[in-house]
Design an enzyme around this catalytic site. Structure first.
Site, PDB file in Angstrom:
ATOM      1  N   SER A  80       0.822  -1.061   0.030  1.00 56.81           N
ATOM      2  CA  SER A  80      -0.052   0.054  -0.115  1.00 56.81           C
ATOM      3  C   SER A  80       0.706   1.310  -0.056  1.00 56.81           C
ATOM      4  CB  SER A  80      -0.835   0.054   1.086  1.00 56.81           C
ATOM      5  OG  SER A  80      -2.278  -0.674   1.023  1.00 56.81           O
ATOM      6  N   LYS A  82      -0.106   3.899  -2.795  1.00 60.88           N
ATOM      7  CA  LYS A  82      -0.956   4.862  -2.566  1.00 60.88           C
ATOM      8  C   LYS A  82      -0.525   6.046  -2.402  1.00 60.88           C
ATOM      9  CE  LYS A  82      -4.579   1.726  -0.993  1.00 60.88           C
ATOM     10  NZ  LYS A  82      -4.141   0.592  -0.397  1.00 60.88           N
ATOM     11  N   SER A 132      -6.451   3.397   4.163  1.00 59.27           N
ATOM     12  CA  SER A 132      -5.674   2.633   3.028  1.00 59.27           C
ATOM     13  C   SER A 132      -6.521   1.618   2.301  1.00 59.27           C
ATOM     14  CB  SER A 132      -4.582   1.936   3.739  1.00 59.27           C
ATOM     15  OG  SER A 132      -3.848   1.201   2.922  1.00 59.27           O
TER      16      SER A 132
END
Length: 406
Positions: A60, A63, A120
């Site tokens: 993640s 992101k 997230s």
């Protein structure tokens, strides 16, 4: 255990210089992370690293780039924070961490960004990617274009979420560099990363970066986890004007990535500091001006120069002014006349253009004739005979605004 390397680089533009021999700095801590890096956010100087350019799944941490693309779209006025995004079935069904958006509903860009940054949410990432580019494939192309622009040489994106893909890879160094770009270019957007929780659809979720509640100087940035990537964390903290960015990849637990990050930050802030090495209020020795009226030229720099230096060391600063050619009257006020070179412990740490603080007029014909007559009776070499570039060592003092000649 990852073998660590230590770098103390003072960077001025593309110039990198090695460790200052007169300043003691111990080796950086030993970490359990598969790869890691710590850099100064202002100069991008790497202070410690281990396998920093190893390509690994970023999970993640992806992101951060998803948000970076959105921030760039907002800056270009192609996207608004209050713009509504319709949630597709594809976004709603995205596996992994969720913001809990529902198919067929409309969600503001601002809410989606908080869902991406704080919670997230993979569903939020896909919804925003589809809204900006039509689908994730096209959005990934935009992400890769920005990666190239930012110099992320070992990064390739296949999606907006960080879900596993064999070609979806990045490095600790690239992740830190991306965070640095986000912080410096989009400071308003970056403030979201310090928010401790976000409520959407009557569900409140805490920020997954637990360091925010452990260390008050930490204000971002992002966690990541998949089975393939392990536990990852990019973090940033600021103390006494110095901002450091860390990236740890491939740890075995959330606690381990926190421990490794804290070790790096404590090391960096203990042994380095951000220092003013030359400022706008510095006044340097008068420079000789050929055929110039008055006692000489007073010069200055137009912005304060802060640099990363070893904490408590390197007190002996040296100032030199490089002149590409001898100064010759007339000289206009604010004209660039040369370059200030600042060295500490005989290592160059900064450069800046120097400007004329006042006008220097050319002496009149009769004064020039009289000076010529005097030169016949002098055996001392004249400064005006110097030709070509020269570097002059100068002393400096700090002058208050009240005494400024501006």
């Amino acid at each position: 255990m990852t073998r660590t390397k230590f770098f103390c680089l003072i960077v001025t533009g593309s110039l990198a210089l090695s460790v200052w021999s007169q300043s003691f700095i111990p080796d950086p801590p030993t970490l359990n992370a598969k790869s890691f890096v710590m850099m100064d956010a202002e100069s991008k100087t790497v202070l410690a690293e281990g396998n920093a350019h190893l390509k690994v799944p970023p999970a993640s941490l992806t992101k951060i780039m998803t948000d970076y693309v959105a921030a760039a779209e907002i800056e270009a006025e192609r996207l608004r924070m209050d713009e509504l995004v319709e949630v597709s079935i594809n976004a709603w069904k995205t596996e992994g961490s969720e913001m809990f958006i529902r198919e067929g509903t409309k969600v503001s860009v601002e809410d989606l960004l908080r869902g991406i940054i704080i919670q997230s949410g993979n569903d939020a990432s896909v919804a925003l990617a589809e809204h900006i580019a039509g689908d994730e494939v096209e959005f990934a192309k935009i992400m890769n274009s920005y990666a190239k622009e930012l110099g992320l040489k070992n990064t390739h994106y296949e999606n907006s979420t960080g879900l596993p893909h064999p070609e979806h890879l990045s490095t600790a160094y690239d992740s830190a560099l991306l965070a640095q770009a986000l912080i410096s270019r989009f400071p308003a957007q970056y403030k979201m990363y310090s928010e401790l929780e976000f409520t959407y659809n009557e569900i409140t979720q805490p920020n997954r970066n637990r360091l925010l509640t452990i260390d008050p100087t930490v204000d971002g940035v992002k966690t990541g986890y998949t089975d393939e990537a392990g536990f990852c964390l990019v973090a940033s903290a600021e103390r006494n004007g110095l901002r450091l960015i860390t990236a740890v990849m491939g740890t075995s637990s959330d606690q381990e990535r926190i421990n490794d990050t804290r070790k790096l930050l404590n090391y960096g802030f203990r042994y380095f500091e951000r220092r003013l090495v030359a400022g706008m209020q510095n006044r340097f020795d008068l420079l000789y001006v050929k055929k110039g009226a008055g006692k000489g030229l007073q010069v200055r720099i137009k912005e304060d120069l802060y640099r990363l230096v070893p904490a408590g060391g390197g007190e002996g600063s040296k100032y030199q002014i490089y002149l590409p050619e001898p100064l010759d009257a007339p000289i206009k006020k604010d004209a660039v006349v040369g370059t200030l070179i600042v060295s500490i412990d005989d290592k160059e740490v900064a450069r800046s253009d120097v400007y004329a603080m006042h006008e220097v007029k050319k002496i009149n014909f009769f004064t020039e004739m009289w000076n010529g007559v005097k030169s016949w009776f002098s055996t001392v070499p004249k400064e005006e005979k110097v030709k070509g570039p020269q570097t002059i060592t100068v002393s400096t003092s700090i002058e208050s605004d009240e005494n400024s000649t501006d």
